[in-house]
Write an enzyme that holds these catalytic residues in place. Sequence first.
Site, PDB file in Angstrom:
ATOM      1  CD  GLU A 147      47.167  99.144 -92.077  1.00 50.08           C
ATOM      2  OE1 GLU A 147      47.448  98.500 -91.059  1.00 50.08           O
ATOM      3  OE2 GLU A 147      46.642 100.286 -92.065  1.00 50.08           O
TER       4      GLU A 147
ATOM      5  CD  GLU B  47      51.079  98.225 -89.430  1.00 44.42           C
ATOM      6  OE1 GLU B  47      51.903  98.406 -90.341  1.00 44.42           O
ATOM      7  OE2 GLU B  47      49.977  98.793 -89.387  1.00 44.42           O
TER       8      GLU B  47
END
Length: 478
Positions: free
Chosen positions: A160, A285
């Site tokens: 991320e 995810e």
Amino acid sequence: MTGGGLAAGGSWRMLEALAGLTGVRVDGQNPVAWMLETAQAANISVIRAFATGVTPELTLQLQPGVYNLPALTALDQLLDLAAKRGIKLTLILARNWGAPDAKTNYASWNGLPVDDFFGSPQARDDFKAHISFMVNRTNTVNGRRYRDDPTIFSWNLMNEPRFFGNNSQCHINTPSCTATLQSWIEDISKHLKSVDPNHMITVGEEGFYGLNSPQNSHNPQAPGAQWASETGQDFVNNMKIPTIDYAEAHVWYDNWGVDPVFASNWAKWHMDDARSMGKPLVLEEFGKNVTSQDPAASSVRWLASTPGLETFHLQYRCLHNHQIIAARNVPFATLFGLFNTSLQNDDVLRGIQYWMWDPSLHNPSNPGWANYSQDQVLTDSSTFKDIILPSARAAAARSRKAVVVPGCTPAAAAPAASAPVAATPGAPAPQVVNAGPGPAPAANVGAPAGTAGRRLRGWATLAHPAAAGGGVGTGMKR
């Protein structure tokens, strides 16, 4: 391959478990060995894992070019154990959220504010040097160089990567932050591809759309809130560059305050974009918090923390499963359903990786339960048995029938450097030191099972969804 699918998952504290830090053993063996055997039996084909420490007790890179031997050895063991069980790994090279082995470290080593990491030439050079070190590492267990190891399915540049929400400059001048992060993705992926041409690369981001993107209104809480675009991510531009081999996105029900209808649309919008790019898509995810939302769950934790109270462990599991059916199954079934349909239609969504699977979390007496259990998907839960397992089996069946793309074998890697790669000319060569703790002896990790990993096939040279295999997997986070 054509016609296949990848069902995968995301795990947490893998290196810590292999290093013996969690103190948990399952069926007389290290919990990671148990987890990989369970994944193999469940047809979970890929696990997304941090090639870093995730708790302060096990840092992999202590200083620029200084590495911690126990952490490296644990990573060697993870790759070897996965290879022996036919499991592939997506390895994450750095963390965005907190130390250790995060952008915070690279920034602090260069005297920078944390978000200056992405634009700093020196911080980039330090990260490139780390990448070069990692791909050229020779596994001390099986002798394979990482860049030549078919056990590695792909690399994530970072988990991320984005600017933090308190970055006022990204609020004032969002396009500048978007351009900086785009430059970082292009620069780092180009370097990684140059030193490891054998493995696929993707970003590891959530998949937010940029402020000036036509899809900006698709962001969570947009158009009323623009926090997602202020992260600097811009999904289409981030993913369409040639050094990114497949597209990926994340979905966070609780963090973003969204429901299954939004999650379904979010996946479909990214499928549309991936289709236009001619690249496969992985929902890399997603998770759904359950236990922390129910006060009754907390009320049994202190009872279950006392060794020997198996009755309370059983009660907790019953309560946990009730919460799962009520809160988690619909969000999971929504996304797994899209994945199943995509495989049936040979569409672009070729992989799905749920969060999370910590190999050391089995009941409330395990260390870390209070901090991490809200995301844990237990293997005896309804979510695992009724949603994940059927999808994994179906994906595996399709993959067994898939056709291998001609010429899909590892490219010739560049000659290995005669000396470790330094960050810049004249910089000290990398060092490996024993900063502790030591991993469990190899003999205690688990008995070998199966055969060594196969040569890279299928997704190794993906450029189009028709070339993609698919499946279910699990991944490590934060």
